[in-house]
Write a protein that holds these residues in place. Structure first.
Motif, mmCIF file in Angstrom:
data_model
loop_
_atom_site.group_PDB
_atom_site.id
_atom_site.type_symbol
_atom_site.label_atom_id
_atom_site.label_comp_id
_atom_site.label_asym_id
_atom_site.label_seq_id
_atom_site.Cartn_x
_atom_site.Cartn_y
_atom_site.Cartn_z
ATOM 1 N N ARG A 1 28.169 99.607 41.230
ATOM 2 C CA ARG A 1 28.432 98.313 40.613
ATOM 3 C C ARG A 1 28.075 97.186 41.580
ATOM 4 O O ARG A 1 28.433 97.241 42.761
ATOM 5 N N VAL A 2 27.384 96.173 41.079
ATOM 6 C CA VAL A 2 26.918 95.062 41.903
ATOM 7 C C VAL A 2 27.555 93.762 41.423
ATOM 8 O O VAL A 2 27.545 93.455 40.221
ATOM 9 N N GLU A 3 28.106 93.013 42.360
ATOM 10 C CA GLU A 3 28.608 91.666 42.088
ATOM 11 C C GLU A 3 27.676 90.665 42.772
ATOM 12 O O GLU A 3 27.411 90.782 43.973
ATOM 13 N N ARG A 4 27.192 89.703 42.024
ATOM 14 C CA ARG A 4 26.271 88.704 42.566
ATOM 15 C C ARG A 4 26.977 87.368 42.729
ATOM 16 O O ARG A 4 27.695 86.921 41.824
ATOM 17 N N GLN A 5 26.765 86.723 43.851
ATOM 18 C CA GLN A 5 27.297 85.386 44.111
ATOM 19 C C GLN A 5 26.150 84.541 44.659
ATOM 20 O O GLN A 5 25.888 84.526 45.858
ATOM 21 N N PHE A 6 25.479 83.846 43.764
ATOM 22 C CA PHE A 6 24.289 83.084 44.138
ATOM 23 C C PHE A 6 24.537 81.593 43.953
ATOM 24 O O PHE A 6 25.036 81.162 42.907
ATOM 25 N N ASP A 7 24.187 80.822 44.944
ATOM 26 C CA ASP A 7 24.294 79.370 44.884
ATOM 27 C C ASP A 7 23.439 78.854 43.728
ATOM 28 O O ASP A 7 22.311 79.297 43.523
ATOM 29 N N THR A 8 23.989 77.923 42.978
ATOM 30 C CA THR A 8 23.260 77.396 41.822
ATOM 31 C C THR A 8 22.091 76.501 42.225
ATOM 32 O O THR A 8 21.189 76.274 41.419
ATOM 33 N N SER A 9 22.101 75.976 43.440
ATOM 34 C CA SER A 9 21.008 75.107 43.893
ATOM 35 C C SER A 9 20.657 75.449 45.337
ATOM 36 O O SER A 9 20.972 74.699 46.268
ATOM 37 N N PRO A 10 20.037 76.595 45.554
ATOM 38 C CA PRO A 10 19.709 77.003 46.926
ATOM 39 C C PRO A 10 18.667 76.080 47.540
ATOM 40 O O PRO A 10 17.859 75.475 46.825
ATOM 41 N N PRO A 11 18.662 75.928 48.848
ATOM 42 C CA PRO A 11 17.658 75.087 49.504
ATOM 43 C C PRO A 11 16.268 75.688 49.370
ATOM 44 O O PRO A 11 16.112 76.899 49.213
ATOM 45 N N LEU B 1 24.157 84.774 48.090
ATOM 46 C CA LEU B 1 23.243 83.820 48.719
ATOM 47 C C LEU B 1 23.892 82.454 48.562
ATOM 48 O O LEU B 1 23.967 81.907 47.459
ATOM 49 N N GLU B 2 24.385 81.921 49.674
ATOM 50 C CA GLU B 2 25.211 80.722 49.627
ATOM 51 C C GLU B 2 24.780 79.738 50.704
ATOM 52 O O GLU B 2 24.092 80.096 51.668
ATOM 53 N N ARG B 3 25.211 78.526 50.550
ATOM 54 C CA ARG B 3 25.005 77.506 51.576
ATOM 55 C C ARG B 3 26.127 77.574 52.599
ATOM 56 O O ARG B 3 27.301 77.627 52.233
#
Length: 296
Positions: A182-192, A226-228
Motif C-alpha cells: 500500500r502506498v500513501e502519497r503526500q505531494f505538494d500542490t505547487s512544487p518549485p 514531495l514537499e517544500r
C-alpha cells in the motif's frame, strides 16, 4: 648553579625538578601540535567524497594550521571533481537507458505485436486449436506488457511531458500494483520548478528507494512525499518494513543514490525509520518557499 661531586640531595632535587618542568612544558607544546594532526589523520581515514562538507577547523596560523587548511582545500577540489565526474557518468547512463528503452519499444515491442497479429490469423484459420493459441497469445501479451514496463522504467516519458509530480504518481501507482504494498502519497500542490537534471535525479532516487522496499523490506505500507522545506524541496520515502537490522552497508543502489544527490547539490540521509523500516530523505536547496500539501 654549581653541582658538587658527589651530588648533594638538594642539588639533585633541583635538577630533577627542572627536568620535570622541561618535560611537562614540552609535552604541553607537543600536545598542541599532535592533537590537530591526530584529528587530521582520523578524518583522512574516514572522509567520504559522497558526503561533502567534512572539513576540519583551522584555528592556528603555524605549519600545522597550514597543513589542515591545505587538506580542506584538497577536499574542496576533490568534491568538485567528483561531482563533475559523477554528473558525466550519470548522463552517460541515462543516454544508454534511453537507447535501450528505444530498442525495446521499437524492436522487441513491434516484434511481439507482430506475433500477436499472426496468432490472431492462425486462430481464425484453425479454430480447433483456439484454446492453445489463446494461451500462447496471453503469454505474448504478458511479455509485451513487461517490455513496456521495462521501457517505461528506463525512460520515464511522463517526467519529460507532465512533470515530476505526475511521474512520481505513475511510479508509485505502478509500484503498488506490482508489489501489492500500500502506498500513501503526500505531494505538494505547487512544487518549485526544478531543472531537468534535478527532476530526473529526484525521480531516480524515488525509483531506487521503492525498488529497495520491494526487494528487501517485507513492508506492507510505504509513504512517498514531495514537499517544500524551509528553503528546499524534500523527497521522502518511508516504509514500515524490517529496516537494516544494524548499521546500513552502503553499496550498489544506495551509493548510486548518493551519487545522484551529489550531482544536483542535494543532501541524502538514509536511516532507520522512527517506527521501523527505512527513512530515505533527499533535500534539495531552493530559494522558493510555499505551503499546501495534498494527501491521498
Amino acid at each position: 648553579m654549581e653541582i658538587n661531586a658527589p651530588i648533594k640531595a638538594r642539588q639533585a632535587l633541583i635538577v630533577v625538578g627542572a627536568l620535570a618542568i622541561s618535560l611537562a612544558t614540552s609535552a604541553v607544546l607537543l600536545r598542541g601540535v599532535i592533537t590537530p594532526l591526530e584529528r587530521l589523520a582520523r578524518r583522512m581515514d574516514t572522509v567520504d567524497l559522497l558526503r561533502p562538507g567534512q572539513r576540519l577547523p583551522v584555528g592556528r596560523g603555524d605549519e600545522v594550521g597550514r597543513v589542515v587548511a591545505a587538506f580542506n582545500q584538497m577536499l574542496d577540489r576533490l568534491e568538485r571533481e567528483r561531482q563533475e565526474s559523477g554528473r558525466r557518468v550519470l548522463a552517460a547512463q541515462e543516454a544508454e537507458r534511453i537507447g535501450i528503452a528505444r530498442d525495446l519499444h521499437d524492436e522487441v515491442g513491434q516484434l511481439l505485436t507482430g506475433v500477436l497479429l499472426q496468432l490472431n490469423s492462425i486462430s481464425e484459420a484453425a479454430p480447433e486449436h483456439r484454446a492453445e493459441i489463446d494461451q500462447t497469445r496471453e503469454a505474448v501479451r504478458r511479455a509485451l506488457d513487461e517490455v513496456r514496463r521495462i521501457s517505461s522504467a528506463l525512460r520515464p516519458e511522463m517526467l519529460e511531458h507532465l512533470g515530476l509530480v505526475s511521474a512520481l504518481t505513475e511510479l508509485s501507482t505502478t509500484f503498488a500494483r506490482i508489489s501489492g504494498i500500500r502506498v500513501e502519497r503526500q505531494f505538494d500542490t505547487s512544487p518549485p520548478v526544478l531543472s531537468a537534471d534535478a527532476e530526473l535525479a529526484v525521480y531516480r532516487i524515488a525509483q531506487e528507494s521503492l525498488t529497495n522496499v520491494a526487494r528487501h523490506s517485507s513492508a506492507t505500507h510505504v509513504t512517498i512525499a514531495l514537499e517544500r522545506g524551509r528553503d528546499s524541496v524534500v523527497l521522502r520515502v518511508v516504509d514500515d518494513g524490517r529496516g537494516f537490522g544494524g548499521a546500513p552497508v552502503e553499496h550498489g543502489g544506495l551509493r548510486s543514490m548518493r551519487e545522484r544527490a551529489l550531482s544536483i547539490g542535494g543532501a541524502l540521509a538514509i536511516k532507520e525509520g522512527s517506527r521501523g523500516g527505512v527513512d530515505v530523505r533527499l533535500e534539495l536547496p531552493t530559494a522558493r518557499v510555499a505551503h499546501g500539501v495534498a494527501v491521498d
